[in-house]
Design a protein around this motif. Sequence first.
Motif, PDB file in Angstrom:
ATOM      1  N   GLN A 190      -7.440  -2.377  10.572  1.00 32.19           N
ATOM      2  CA  GLN A 190      -6.632  -3.196  10.308  1.00 32.19           C
ATOM      3  C   GLN A 190      -6.093  -3.827  10.794  1.00 32.19           C
ATOM      4  N   TYR A 245      -3.653  -0.354  13.858  1.00 33.98           N
ATOM      5  CA  TYR A 245      -4.494  -1.310  14.472  1.00 33.98           C
ATOM      6  C   TYR A 245      -5.781  -0.372  15.221  1.00 33.98           C
ATOM      7  N   ASN A 246      -5.284   1.168  15.150  1.00 37.67           N
ATOM      8  CA  ASN A 246      -6.599   2.063  15.693  1.00 37.67           C
ATOM      9  C   ASN A 246      -7.760   1.670  13.852  1.00 37.67           C
ATOM     10  N   GLU A 247      -7.746   1.216  12.823  1.00 36.70           N
ATOM     11  CA  GLU A 247      -8.265   1.495  12.139  1.00 36.70           C
ATOM     12  C   GLU A 247      -8.549   0.163  11.835  1.00 36.70           C
ATOM     13  N   GLY A 301       8.469  24.922  17.244  1.00 35.66           N
ATOM     14  CA  GLY A 301       7.358  25.354  16.852  1.00 35.66           C
ATOM     15  C   GLY A 301       6.416  26.075  16.179  1.00 35.66           C
ATOM     16  N   ASP A 326      10.165  28.421   2.942  1.00 44.11           N
ATOM     17  CA  ASP A 326       9.538  27.779   4.170  1.00 44.11           C
ATOM     18  C   ASP A 326       9.781  26.798   5.275  1.00 44.11           C
ATOM     19  N   GLU A 336       2.706  10.895   4.342  1.00 49.13           N
ATOM     20  CA  GLU A 336       3.323  11.930   4.369  1.00 49.13           C
ATOM     21  C   GLU A 336       4.773  11.372   5.478  1.00 49.13           C
ATOM     22  N   PHE A 375       6.473  18.684  12.504  1.00 45.23           N
ATOM     23  CA  PHE A 375       5.932  17.933  11.473  1.00 45.23           C
ATOM     24  C   PHE A 375       6.090  17.620   9.603  1.00 45.23           C
ATOM     25  N   VAL A 416       9.308  20.516  19.798  1.00 52.78           N
ATOM     26  CA  VAL A 416       8.068  21.432  19.014  1.00 52.78           C
ATOM     27  C   VAL A 416       8.202  22.483  20.213  1.00 52.78           C
ATOM     28  N   GLU A 422       0.382  -1.689  -0.630  1.00 54.40           N
ATOM     29  CA  GLU A 422       0.130  -0.442   0.244  1.00 54.40           C
ATOM     30  C   GLU A 422       0.570   1.534  -0.132  1.00 54.40           C
ATOM     31  N   GLY A 454       2.786  14.787  13.144  1.00 54.63           N
ATOM     32  CA  GLY A 454       1.745  15.399  13.243  1.00 54.63           C
ATOM     33  C   GLY A 454       1.316  14.557  12.107  1.00 54.63           C
ATOM     34  N   HIS A 455       1.649  13.274  12.395  1.00 56.75           N
ATOM     35  CA  HIS A 455       0.703  12.138  11.250  1.00 56.75           C
ATOM     36  C   HIS A 455      -0.209  11.901  10.116  1.00 56.75           C
ATOM     37  N   ILE A 456       0.654  12.492   9.351  1.00 57.51           N
ATOM     38  CA  ILE A 456       0.253  12.748   7.652  1.00 57.51           C
ATOM     39  C   ILE A 456       0.468  11.855   7.256  1.00 57.51           C
ATOM     40  N   ARG A 457      -1.045  10.972   7.118  1.00 56.39           N
ATOM     41  CA  ARG A 457      -0.926   9.480   6.357  1.00 56.39           C
ATOM     42  C   ARG A 457       0.085  10.043   4.706  1.00 56.39           C
TER      43      ARG A 457
END
Lengths: 341, 309
Positions: free
Chosen positions: B272, B268-270, B121, B164, B256, B169, B117, B54, B251-254
């Motif tokens: 799956q 696991y939380n989903e 941050g 930038d 990325e 994150f 952070v 995936e 930041g848990h950007i799927r």
Amino acid sequence: MKNILIIPLLATTLCTLSGCGKSVPSTEAKHPISLLNVSYDPTREFYVEVNAAFQSLWKSKTNQSLEIKQSHGGSGKQARSVIDGLQADVVTLALAGDIDSLAKEAKLVPADWQAKLPNNSAPYTSTIVFVVRKGNPKAIKDWADLTHDGIQVITPNPKTSGGARWNYLAAWAWANKEFGGDETKVLDYMTRLFKNVPVLDTGARAATTTFAQRGIGDIFLSWENEAYLIEKEFPGKTEIIYPSISILAEPPVAVVEKNTAKHGTSEVAKAYLEFLYTDEAQELAGKHFYRARNPKIAAKYHDKLPEIPLVTIDNEFGGWAKAQKTHFDDGGTFDKVYGTH
Amino acid sequence: MASRPVTTESAPVRLLLIGGAVAFLALFLLLPLTAVFAEAFRKGWEVFLAALHEDAALSAIKLTLIAAGVSVPLNTLFGVAAAWLVTKFRFRGRSLLISLIDLPFAVSPVIAGLVWVLLFGARGWFPPTAMADAFAPAAHLAASLAEYRGLGWLFTDLAAWLADPKIIFALPGIVIATVFITFPFVARELIPLMETQGSDQEEAAVTLGARGWHIFFRVTLPNIKWGLLYGVLLCNARAMGEFGAVSVVSGHIRGETNTLPLHVEVLYNEYQFSAAFACATLLAFLALVTLGMKSAVECFTGHQSTGHK
């Protein structure tokens, strides 16, 4: 010798700069862009489908490829990350209070963000339901049954979880009606209810795992969409019970204007959130067990998501800011209820 | 007399003690490992392979490899330099330096993430907006260098980043947190080893006319190579497996900013579970390879873990 080098360098720098400044709007239609949607836990499957639909719509309308990235976690935690600099273009969180904090703490969204989109900026709603073991062995029918001896209630911690705050307020609303607004009796009911809570998990997903995976507890106070997800993931293990009264949960959405201005994504971010109100997205909301705002589409899902009396946060509790202060801030009613045991 | 058994306990006692130890091992080490593999293959090979193919999983694997790929060489260099310094020389503040090297072991990973952070941050000491202003001249320079033919690959991304400067994150934050967490592994492994070896051989080399790098490559490095390899292996295992600190700055950007351990938690939380355990087997497999290589290293040298905490 040095000057000979520096002059073309400066010239190129200036060219690049001025060129950049001009080229952004004109080439926007060609350059692929990306959006980051920072959301809470149980919306992942819903937004995967919404994103795919909106991407193809945007491509056909503007001939620009769009990538939409997702980040999921506890609603409060996600808001905190955005304040700390997570570059969200849009936030789709569990409750208005979390987006309020983006406005208050960091001015990332305007103070009147909730008026920017229809229906309090909540394109879909949900409510709180009971999930019990198959066959309902403890015969739990309504809020009154939750305080009986030997009943174990699973709910996450209202201090950290958005869903848990809705749970708490739904129970409060029932008790308030039941005892005719007698606050001593309401507090007594809430105290007895929380005596039956063996563990307070920090988030909705963790509480779901406690109930469904680890098999702890008799009744789980859950988001309606999460309850149907449990039925799908653990078929034949649980049942959903609709109490006599519950609360209208309005998970709101907002464009993080300060970030989109920087990314040059204001237009697409706004279009993305407006797309949530279209028939196509409202259908997807229904499919993922959210209650659609569009009454025609909501009606299609009524046999799954029945109409029950729902109180609203504004009418019953005077809005989120007030509810937060009265119930969940330090020294609020939750501290009284939970501190006594 | 010579053939007297070394233990005097009776057979049942011995059986009980050995049995207890084996049962403990099986319960706490073998059972979890078996469970990971059993769960991963519960829904068959197709689900297992699909989970690893995936996009989000591939990106998580890539990110984990980048984080380890940067932090392991960096910390190897640092570890050797630090161990060399504190064992071959005596100076004021030496024991303070040794304690500082241990700092990442001592603080909780959550704190190890939160400090970044607090520093980088949006409302930290060095917020990205302030850094963008400070880097503006460098960004312009990089942008113009990127215009030259053949330099674009190097400077386009650099210019974009300088304009930038995202740290937390984003990839830099994940790398920084991993470097911080795995900081002590190589140094901690080498310091006791080099301490016991002393500096006699280096001193002898000096009297024979050898100089700095020459001494290092011809005398010191051959002496510490197995200890070094061992430290690098441990460092790598932790770099790929780190969860807490990386979770705070990710930041848990799927697709990325999720590393492999974070991706396992998300899956696991989903619900799956099979996919989550499939990715977990990758980490478990890495652990097994690391252990295998470690045993090989020990086999070669008879090297026992040197006073590792």
